[in-house]
Design a protein around this motif. Structure first.
Motif, PDB file in Angstrom:
ATOM      1  N   GLY A 162      20.589  45.592  67.608  1.00  0.00           N
ATOM      2  CA  GLY A 162      20.074  44.432  66.881  1.00  0.00           C
ATOM      3  C   GLY A 162      20.639  44.259  65.497  1.00  0.00           C
ATOM      4  N   ALA A 163      21.698  45.000  65.137  1.00  0.00           N
ATOM      5  CA  ALA A 163      22.275  44.868  63.799  1.00  0.00           C
ATOM      6  C   ALA A 163      23.047  43.557  63.683  1.00  0.00           C
ATOM      7  CB  ALA A 163      23.194  46.046  63.505  1.00  0.00           C
ATOM      8  N   VAL A 164      22.933  42.944  62.577  1.00  0.00           N
ATOM      9  CA  VAL A 164      23.633  41.684  62.292  1.00  0.00           C
ATOM     10  C   VAL A 164      24.962  42.023  61.634  1.00  0.00           C
ATOM     11  CG1 VAL A 164      23.539  39.509  61.056  1.00  0.00           C
ATOM     12  CG2 VAL A 164      21.450  40.475  62.039  1.00  0.00           C
ATOM     13  N   ARG A 165      26.029  41.616  62.247  1.00  0.00           N
ATOM     14  CA  ARG A 165      27.371  41.885  61.730  1.00  0.00           C
ATOM     15  C   ARG A 165      28.026  40.565  61.337  1.00  0.00           C
ATOM     16  NH1 ARG A 165      28.902  47.070  62.880  1.00  0.00           N
ATOM     17  NH2 ARG A 165      27.701  48.164  64.493  1.00  0.00           N
ATOM     18  N   ARG A 166      28.575  40.547  60.144  1.00  0.00           N
ATOM     19  CA  ARG A 166      29.282  39.369  59.653  1.00  0.00           C
ATOM     20  C   ARG A 166      30.719  39.742  59.302  1.00  0.00           C
ATOM     21  NH1 ARG A 166      26.175  36.255  55.028  1.00  0.00           N
ATOM     22  NH2 ARG A 166      26.244  38.337  54.060  1.00  0.00           N
ATOM     23  N   GLU A 167      31.608  38.836  59.611  1.00  0.00           N
ATOM     24  CA  GLU A 167      33.022  39.040  59.301  1.00  0.00           C
ATOM     25  C   GLU A 167      33.360  38.281  58.025  1.00  0.00           C
ATOM     26  OE1 GLU A 167      35.525  38.009  62.493  1.00  0.00           O
ATOM     27  OE2 GLU A 167      34.739  39.540  63.879  1.00  0.00           O
ATOM     28  N   PHE A 168      34.107  38.987  57.139  1.00  0.00           N
ATOM     29  CA  PHE A 168      34.512  38.389  55.871  1.00  0.00           C
ATOM     30  C   PHE A 168      36.038  38.287  55.840  1.00  0.00           C
ATOM     31  CE2 PHE A 168      30.502  40.578  55.145  1.00  0.00           C
ATOM     32  CZ  PHE A 168      29.747  39.583  54.516  1.00  0.00           C
ATOM     33  N   TYR A 169      36.503  37.388  54.992  1.00  0.00           N
ATOM     34  CA  TYR A 169      37.947  37.208  54.845  1.00  0.00           C
ATOM     35  C   TYR A 169      38.551  38.426  54.155  1.00  0.00           C
ATOM     36  CZ  TYR A 169      37.998  32.319  56.305  1.00  0.00           C
ATOM     37  OH  TYR A 169      37.929  31.163  57.029  1.00  0.00           O
ATOM     38  N   LYS A 170      39.656  38.924  54.739  1.00  0.00           N
ATOM     39  CA  LYS A 170      40.417  40.031  54.184  1.00  0.00           C
ATOM     40  C   LYS A 170      41.776  39.511  53.716  1.00  0.00           C
ATOM     41  CE  LYS A 170      37.281  43.130  55.267  1.00  0.00           C
ATOM     42  NZ  LYS A 170      36.527  43.905  54.249  1.00  0.00           N
ATOM     43  N   ASP A 171      42.559  40.433  53.139  1.00  0.00           N
ATOM     44  CA  ASP A 171      43.862  40.009  52.639  1.00  0.00           C
ATOM     45  C   ASP A 171      44.820  39.636  53.757  1.00  0.00           C
ATOM     46  OD1 ASP A 171      43.984  42.543  53.593  1.00  0.00           O
ATOM     47  OD2 ASP A 171      45.304  43.333  52.033  1.00  0.00           O
TER      48      ASP A 171
END
Length: 732
Positions: free
Chosen positions: A311-320
Motif C-alpha cells: 500500500g505504499a504510495v510511490r511517486r516518480e520525480f524528474y531526474k537529470d
C-alpha cells in the motif's frame, strides 16, 4: 670491587662521539680488572671516509621500522588460552635506542600504546652487560626484551634497503598470525548484528557532499495558451544535483506588462504526473509500519515494518536523465520545452551519458532585416560630421573622435609624431613661385597646418598660411550623403602634389624625423619601404644588367665604388622614365649612401653631461664601474650597447635619453661593443673635468632647400656595388 666500580663510574668517557659519565675503564697497565669484560661500542657501523660526523648528526631522525608480534598467556579466562598481540619495533640509528608500540584497537579492552619506552635495551642473560645493535634484527628472527619474546615478521622498504647496505642478508617476510579469540568474536558479532530482514537506507549525504554547488542550467520556453498575442514565455530551469530539486525563473522582456515575481516555480522535487493528486498527511512515508499485536498490557504498541511496502504510495520525480534538449516536461500541467543549456550542463551530459549533440531548438522567429538607413545629403551648415550626428538620433551628440589614436600618436618626450615637409606653390606667377612653405601633418588627429617662411624684403609677411584642420581632397561633390575623403599621412611624400583649398603645393623636402618615421613604419608608407622600392627597380632593369654595370663603371673611372648623389638620381630618372617619385629615389639614396659625419663635437657633449651630473651631485662612478665589470664575464673591457644602456638606467643617471645614447655611440667599436672604462672615465667630473664653452655656429643657408629640384639627402655618395649586387646578384 664495589669501590673500584664506584671509582670508575666517576670518570668521563665517550659513546658515539658524545661524552658520557659512565664507562668501563681498565685497571693499572691497561689490564682488565677481575670479573670485568669490555662492552662493545654502541655503533657497529664502519667509519666513513672524510669528515667523521657523530652518529647523532649522521643518523638524526632516522629509525628502522619492524613489524612483530608476541604471544601473551591468558590464565583468567577459559574462552582463550593465549592472545596474539601485534606491535611495531622502532630502532633509532642515532643512539641505538629501541621503542616498542602497539597500535590502538577500538574496544579491545587492553591497555595499548607504548609497551617499551625508548632506551637502550640489554641483551638477555648471560650477556646482560651488552646492548642490542642493528645486527640483532632481521626478518623471521626473535628478540627478547625483558623476558618477552617478539617475533619479527616484516619491515618497511627503507629498513630493508638499510640492512642490505650494511651487509645483512634480509630474510623473506613471514605470515602474520591472527588472534583466535578475536577472530571468533568477530564472527559472533557479525552473526548477531546481521538482521534477518534488512531495511532500506535513505542516505542522501553522499550525494550532497559529491554534488553540492553543482547546478544544471537550461533555457526553456512555454507557449501560454491564454496569451497568444504576447508570444512564447522564456524561462530558465535549474536542476540541483545535490538533492534532485528544480526551480524555474521567468525572463520578462522590457515593457511586458507582467508582474515581476521571484520564482515561476519554487525549488522542490518536480513530479512527473500531471497534475499530482493531493494526499493526506502521513500517506507518503519512507517506511510502512504494521500493527501486528495491537495494544499490550502496559498500553504500548507493537509495530513491525513492512518489507514488502504494501500500500505504499510511490511517486516518480524528474531526474537529470529526463532533461534533454528538445524534451517536453510537465510542470504542474504546463508543457515546457527545453531549448538549450549552458556549458557546464553540456560537459555533465557528455561525461555521464556520452551525449555529444547539443543542437539548440530555435523557437524564436528571426527578426526582420533592418531597413537600410538613407542619410540625407550634406546641407552646408557646420561640418559634415556634425550634420551626420544630427541625423542619427533626436538628441544631438558631438562627433566621436578616435581617442585611442590620439593617445598613441600624441607627443611623448622627444617623439613629436608630426611629419614636416618643405613645399612650394605650383604657379606661373613670378611672385608666388619663390614662396616657401612648411606643411606639418599631425598624426594624432590627421590635421594639417601650413606655415609660410618669412623671407626678408620679399613683400610677404609670412607666418600662418592655413589654420590647422583636416583637409578634404579636391574633386569631391559638396552636397552628398557619403562622407568626404580627407588627406592621410600616406598621401604626403617628397614629390607629391597636393591641393589645399585651391592652392596647389609641391612637396620638395622633409625633415630627418619624417624620413626616419616613415622608414620605421614602412608597412604604412610604401614610398619608404626599401624592399618594395628595390623590387620595383629590379623589375625595370632585369634585362639590362650588363649595360647598367658598364654605365656605372664608366661613371667611376677611378674605381672608388662611389658615385655622387646627383649622378645616381639622374640615372634613376633615365631608367624609370618618371615611374619613380623623388621620395623613392631618396629612400634608395639613404639606404645605399654614405652619410655625412658632421656630428656634434664630443667635447661639447661631455661638458653638457658633466654639468648635469655635477648639478645632481652624482658621484657613484666606482659603483658604476664595479657593475660594468661584474657583467663583463670575459673581462675584456667591452660590453654590448644595450647592456651599458640598461646599467646606466638602473643607476638613474641624470642624462636625457638622446644625450646618453649619443655618448654610448661615440665609444662603440665596429662590433657594437662599448668601452665602458673609457666611458666612465670621461664622465667622472671629479677627476676629469671638462670646461664648458659655447660654440657659435653660423646659421645654415636654406636656399638649397627651396630650389627647383629637391635637396639631396645628407649623403656624400652612393655605394653602387651594393646596389648592383641586390639588383642582379654578385658578379661572377
Amino acid at each position: 670491587i664495589g669501590g673500584e666500580k664506584f671509582h670508575r663510574s666517576q670518570h668521563c668517557g665517550y659513546s658515539n662521539n658524545v661524552p658520557v659519565l659512565f664507562e668501563d675503564k681498565r685497571g693499572i697497565g691497561g689490564e682488565l680488572l677481575p670479573g670485568q669484560t669490555l662492552k662493545p661500542t654502541n655503533s657497529v657501523f664502519p667509519e666513513a671516509t672524510g669528515s667523521d660526523a657523530p652518529a647523532w648528526i649522521a643518523f638524526d631522525k632516522q629509525a628502522l621500522n619492524f613489524d612483530a608480534y608476541f604471544e601473551e598467556e591468558v590464565t583468567e579466562k577459559n574462552q582463550e588460552l593465549y592472545r596474539i598481540r601485534h606491535c611495531k619495533i622502532y630502532f633509532y640509528l642515532e643512539d641505538d635506542t629501541i621503542q616498542v608500540t602497539e597500535p590502538v584497537v577500538k574496544n579491545s579492552g587492553i591497555n595499548q600504546g607504548t609497551i617499551v619506552r625508548r632506551h637502550q635495551i640489554p641483551l638477555p642473560p648471560p650477556h646482560e652487560d651488552q646492548f642490542y645493535t642493528i645486527h640483532h634484527f632481521n626478518i623471521n628472527t626473535e628478540v627478547t626484551f625483558y623476558g618477552r619474546k617478539y617475533k619479527i615478521i616484516d619491515c618497511d622498504l627503507y629498513t630493508k634497503n638499510f640492512l642490505r647496505k650494511i651487509g645483512i642478508r634480509v630474510n623473506p617476510p613471514a605470515s602474520r598470525p591472527d588472534d583466535p579469540y578475536t577472530t571468533e568474536r568477530q564472527k559472533r558479532h557479525l552473526a548477531s548484528t546481521n538482521p534477518l530482514h534488512p531495511y532500506e537506507r535513505f542516505d542522501t549525504l553522499k550525494q550532497f557532499l559529491e554534488f553540492d554547488g553543482q547546478v544544471l542550467g537550461f533555457s526553456c520556453v512555454w507557449h501560454d495558451p491564454e496569451s497568444r498575442l504576447s508570444g512564447p514565455r522564456e524561462l530558465v530551469l535549474r536542476y540541483y544535483l545535490a538533492d534532485d530539486t528544480i526551480d524555474i525563473r521567468e525572463i520578462l522582456p522590457v515593457n511586458s506588462g507582467r508582474d515581476t515575481v521571484p520564482y515561476f516555480l519554487k525549488r522542490d522535487k518536480l513530479p512527473k504526473s500531471a497534475p499530482a493528486p493531493l494526499y493526506h498527511p502521513g500517506t507518503i512515508t519512507n517506511h510502512t509500519l504494521l500493527n501486528v499485536l495491537g495494544r499490550s498490557e502496559r498500553n504500548k504498541g507493537w509495530y513491525l515494518r513492512d518489507i514488502l511496502q504494501t500500500g505504499a504510495v510511490r511517486r516518480e520525480f524528474y531526474k537529470d536523465n529526463d532533461l534533454k534538449i528538445g524534451a517536453v516536461i510537465n510542470v504542474w500541467g504546463r508543457q515546457i520545452l527545453i531549448c538549450d543549456c549552458d556549458e557546464f550542463t553540456k560537459e555533465h551530459y557528455r561525461r555521464k551519458y556520452g551525449i555529444v549533440d547539443f543542437t539548440p531548438v530555435q523557437y524564436k522567429t528571426p527578426p526582420p532585416p533592418e531597413p537600410e538607413r538613407t542619410l540625407p545629403p550634406y546641407n552646408g551648415f557646420g561640418s559634415e560630421e556634425d550634420s551626420l550626428s544630427s541625423c542619427r538620433g533626436l538628441v544631438i551628440k558631438p562627433a566621436h573622435k578616435d581617442y585611442r589614436k590620439f593617445l598613441v600618436k600624441d607627443r611623448y618626450g622627444m617623439d613629436s609624431n608630426i611629419l614636416r615637409y618643405g613645399a612650394k606653390l605650383i604657379t606661373d606667377s613670378p611672385i608666388d613661385k619663390d614662396r616657401k612653405f612648411i606643411i606639418s601633418y599631425f598624426l594624432r588627429d590627421d590635421s594639417i597646418l601650413v606655415f609660410e617662411y618669412a623671407e626678408r624684403n620679399s613683400g610677404i609677411p609670412g607666418g600662418k598660411f592655413l589654420e590647422r584642420g583636416c583637409i578634404k581632397k579636391p574633386g569631391q561633390e559638396l552636397f552628398k550623403s557619403e562622407p568626404s575623403e580627407y588627406y592621410k599621412a600616406q598621401d604626403l611624400f617628397v614629390g607629391a602634389r597636393v591641393c589645399f583649398h585651391g592652392h596647389n603645393f609641391l612637396l620638395v623636402d622633409a625633415d630627418e624625423y619624417t624620413f626616419n618615421y616613415m622608414e620605421k613604419n614602412a608597412n604604412e608608407f610604401p614610398m619608404s619601404d626599401i624592399s618594395v622600392v628595390l623590387n620595383k627597380l629590379k623589375n625595370m632593369t632585369a634585362s639590362r644588367a650588363k649595360e647598367i654595370r658598364k654605365t656605372f663603371a664608366t661613371t667611376d673611372p677611378e674605381h672608388t665604388n662611389v658615385i655622387g648623389y646627383d649622378t645616381f638620381r639622374n640615372w634613376i630618372v633615365s631608367v624609370a622614365g618618371g615611374a619613380f617619385s623623388e621620395h623613392e629615389i631618396m629612400t634608395l639614396g639613404r639606404h645605399y649612401g654614405m652619410r655625412d659625419d658632421s656630428q656634434t663635437d664630443l667635447h661639447l657633449l661631455l661638458s653638457v653631461a658633466q654639468e648635469k651630473l655635477k648639478k645632481n651631485t652624482f658621484e657613484n662612478f666606482e659603483q658604476l664601474t664595479t657593475v660594468f665589470m661584474y657583467n663583463d664575464r670575459e673581462k675584456c673591457g667591452l660590453l654590448p650597447y644595450e647592456t651599458c644602456r640598461t646599467i646606466c638606467k638602473s643607476f638613474k643617471l641624470p642624462l636625457t635619453d638622446d644625450l646618453l645614447e649619443t655618448l654610448l655611440t661615440r665609444f662603440e667599436d665596429n662590433q657594437k661593443q662599448v668601452d665602458y672604462r673609457k666611458f666612465v672615465h670621461v664622465l667622472n667630473w671629479r677627476e676629469n673635468q671638462v670646461r664648458a664653452f659655447k660654440e657659435v655656429k653660423e646659421p645654415p643657408k636654406r636656399e638649397d632647400i627651396w630650389n627647383q629640384l629637391p635637396r639631396s639627402p645628407p649623403v656624400t655618395g652612393i655605394k653602387y656595388p651594393c646596389l648592383l649586387d641586390d639588383l642582379f646578384g654578385k658578379e661572377e
